[in-house]
Design an enzyme around this catalytic site. Structure first.
Site, short mmCIF file in Angstrom:
data_model
loop_
_atom_site.label_atom_id
_atom_site.label_comp_id
_atom_site.label_asym_id
_atom_site.label_seq_id
_atom_site.Cartn_x
_atom_site.Cartn_y
_atom_site.Cartn_z
CB ALA A 250 132.21 49.60 33.38
CB ALA A 251 129.03 48.75 28.31
N GLY A 252 131.52 46.98 28.46
CA GLY A 252 132.29 45.81 28.00
C GLY A 252 132.81 45.00 29.18
CG ASP A 253 135.50 46.74 31.83
OD1 ASP A 253 136.14 46.24 30.89
OD2 ASP A 253 135.76 47.87 32.31
P1 ATP Z 1 133.18 50.04 26.84
O1 ATP Z 1 134.58 50.29 26.34
O2 ATP Z 1 132.24 51.22 26.69
O3 ATP Z 1 133.11 49.43 28.21
P2 ATP Z 1 133.12 48.00 24.79
O4 ATP Z 1 133.41 48.76 23.54
O5 ATP Z 1 134.17 47.13 25.37
O6 ATP Z 1 132.51 48.94 25.92
P3 ATP Z 1 130.52 47.36 23.81
O7 ATP Z 1 130.50 46.54 22.60
O8 ATP Z 1 130.26 48.83 23.64
O9 ATP Z 1 131.85 47.06 24.59
O10 ATP Z 1 129.43 46.85 24.87
C1 ATP Z 1 129.44 45.57 25.44
C2 ATP Z 1 127.99 45.08 25.57
O11 ATP Z 1 127.27 46.00 26.40
C3 ATP Z 1 127.23 45.04 24.26
O12 ATP Z 1 127.43 43.80 23.58
C4 ATP Z 1 125.81 45.24 24.72
O13 ATP Z 1 125.22 44.05 25.15
C5 ATP Z 1 125.95 46.16 25.93
N1 ATP Z 1 125.75 47.56 25.54
C6 ATP Z 1 126.68 48.49 25.24
N2 ATP Z 1 126.12 49.67 24.88
C7 ATP Z 1 124.78 49.48 24.98
C8 ATP Z 1 123.62 50.29 24.74
N3 ATP Z 1 123.75 51.58 24.34
N4 ATP Z 1 122.41 49.73 24.93
C9 ATP Z 1 122.26 48.45 25.34
N5 ATP Z 1 123.30 47.62 25.58
C10 ATP Z 1 124.54 48.12 25.39
O1 RIB Z 2 136.45 49.95 30.72
C1 RIB Z 2 136.24 51.03 31.60
C2 RIB Z 2 137.50 51.32 32.37
O2 RIB Z 2 138.51 51.72 31.45
C3 RIB Z 2 137.38 52.47 33.35
O3 RIB Z 2 136.95 52.05 34.63
C4 RIB Z 2 138.78 53.09 33.34
O4 RIB Z 2 139.48 52.88 34.52
C5 RIB Z 2 139.49 52.47 32.14
O5 RIB Z 2 140.41 51.55 32.56
#
Ligand code: ATP
Ligand code: RIB
Length: 307
Positions: A250-253
């Site tokens: 959920a970092a991206g979310d």
């Molecule tokens: P996920 O699928 O894991 O939810 P994502 O691939 O859609 O993530 P990321 O680019 O991994 O998105 O992360 C989104 C934002 O979260 C990044 O731009 C950054 O600001 C923050 N983030 C992610 N991972 C880290 C980390 N290890 N440390 C600090 N900030 C992070």
């Molecule tokens: O981005 C994180 C989400 O991806 C999780 O909550 C899971 O439900 C999947 O949809």
């Protein structure tokens, strides 16, 4: 800043298996522990927007099961308007099985259920929430045909559309014509453009690709490296906050939802809003789980003040 945000997307119940290491194909291993929490890309993004202070409404579908009732309640507890969540009598509520290893790496398997069975019927009467909205956000865990129709309606209401093309999937080309902001991560971006992301030059080339398709604004999230932005107001790389990640689910979310609560709808304040959104994500990655790890505005502001 108090934006009005609508999210069209997925609702899942997540089950996370905590393991020392990922199993090999054909291997059985023991999980150290197991936990369950509300999730789904759409639901997480809506919760991130609402906890960051946006007035938030949701368009989606759940099954007529206890998981569906649990997820409606979870969204309502965050003051999200759920009256456009429909109940699918044939398909169950979406779910995700997440494997999380000791290094904080994850693997996710998603059962689409009611999310993937969704049709444009779910859009009946959404004019009431699109009217006055700043942003409509969608992802790829629900059918693109539904997103396309919703984005068309959003444009008629002057709403700025944000597409988070996750999980990685080919796109219906017409969808880009109705997308104002596209926000992929590196691999999702490469799948859509055919351009491998290696440096800022390849990111600028990716932006040219999307601009040619009519998408004005590109934001590429780069995990712990930060975010690249390319908009008519400027371009550049905003670094992430340095933290110790324990679970990046959920970092991206969180990034997308928190960003939508802060952005002007012409993106004129994008650089500032990116700092807020990344501070929010940096808090998410320091906690376990999807929805439970998403911070409130007070928590983000406090962390920003500490730097
Ligand atoms: P996920 O699928 O894991 O939810 P994502 O691939 O859609 O993530 P990321 O680019 O991994 O998105 O992360 C989104 C934002 O979260 C990044 O731009 C950054 O600001 C923050 N983030 C992610 N991972 C880290 C980390 N290890 N440390 C600090 N900030 C992070
Ligand atoms: O981005 C994180 C989400 O991806 C999780 O909550 C899971 O439900 C999947 O949809």
């Amino acid at each position: 800043m108090s934006n009005n945000v609508v999210v069209l997307g997925s609702i899942n119940v997540d089950t996370t298996y905590h393991v020392e290491r990922f199993p090999q194909p054909g291997e059985t291993i023991s999980a150290v522990s197991k936990s369950s929490a509300p999730g789904g890309k759409g639901a997480n993004q809506a919760v991130a927007a609402a906890r960051s202070g946006a007035k938030t409404a949701f368009i989606g579908a759940v099954g007529s099961d206890k998981e569906g009732a649990y997820m409606r309640e979870a969204l309502e507890n965050d003051n999200i308007d759920i009256h456009h969540i429909t109940t699918d009598k044939l398909h169950g509520t979406g779910s995700a099985a997440i494997t999380l290893d000791a290094n904080g790496q994850n693997d996710i398997m998603v059962y689409g259920g009611a999310n993937q069975a969704m049709t444009t019927d779910v859009l009946a009467g959404i004019d009431d929430i699109l009217e006055g909205a700043d942003f409509l956000i969608s992802q790829f865990e629900t059918p693109q045909e539904v997103t396309l129709e919703a984005f068309k309606q959003a444009k008629q209401h002057g709403v700025t559309t944000i597409l988070n093309p996750a999980p990685a999937h080919k796109i219906i080309p017409e969808l880009l014509h109705y997308t104002d902001v596209i926000a992929p991560n590196e691999s999702e971006c490469a799948l859509l453009t055919g351009i491998e992301i290696t440096d800022e030059d390849s990111m600028a080339k990716s932006a040219d690709y999307f601009h040619e398709q009519g998408v004005k604004h590109l934001l590429i999230t780069l995990g712990s490296k930060g975010v690249y932005y390319n908009t008519p107001a400027g371009q550049g790389l905003v670094p992430a906050f340095k933290v110790k990640a324990v679970d990046t689910t959920a970092a991206g979310d969180t990034f997308i939802g928190a960003l939508s609560s802060q952005l002007q709808n012409d993106l004129s304040n994008v650089a500032t809003a990116l700092v807020y959104a990344q501070r929010a994500s940096s808090l998410t990655v320091q906690q376990m789980g999807a929805m439970p790890s998403i911070p409130t505005n007070d928590e983000v502001e406090k962390a920003l003040a500490e730097k």
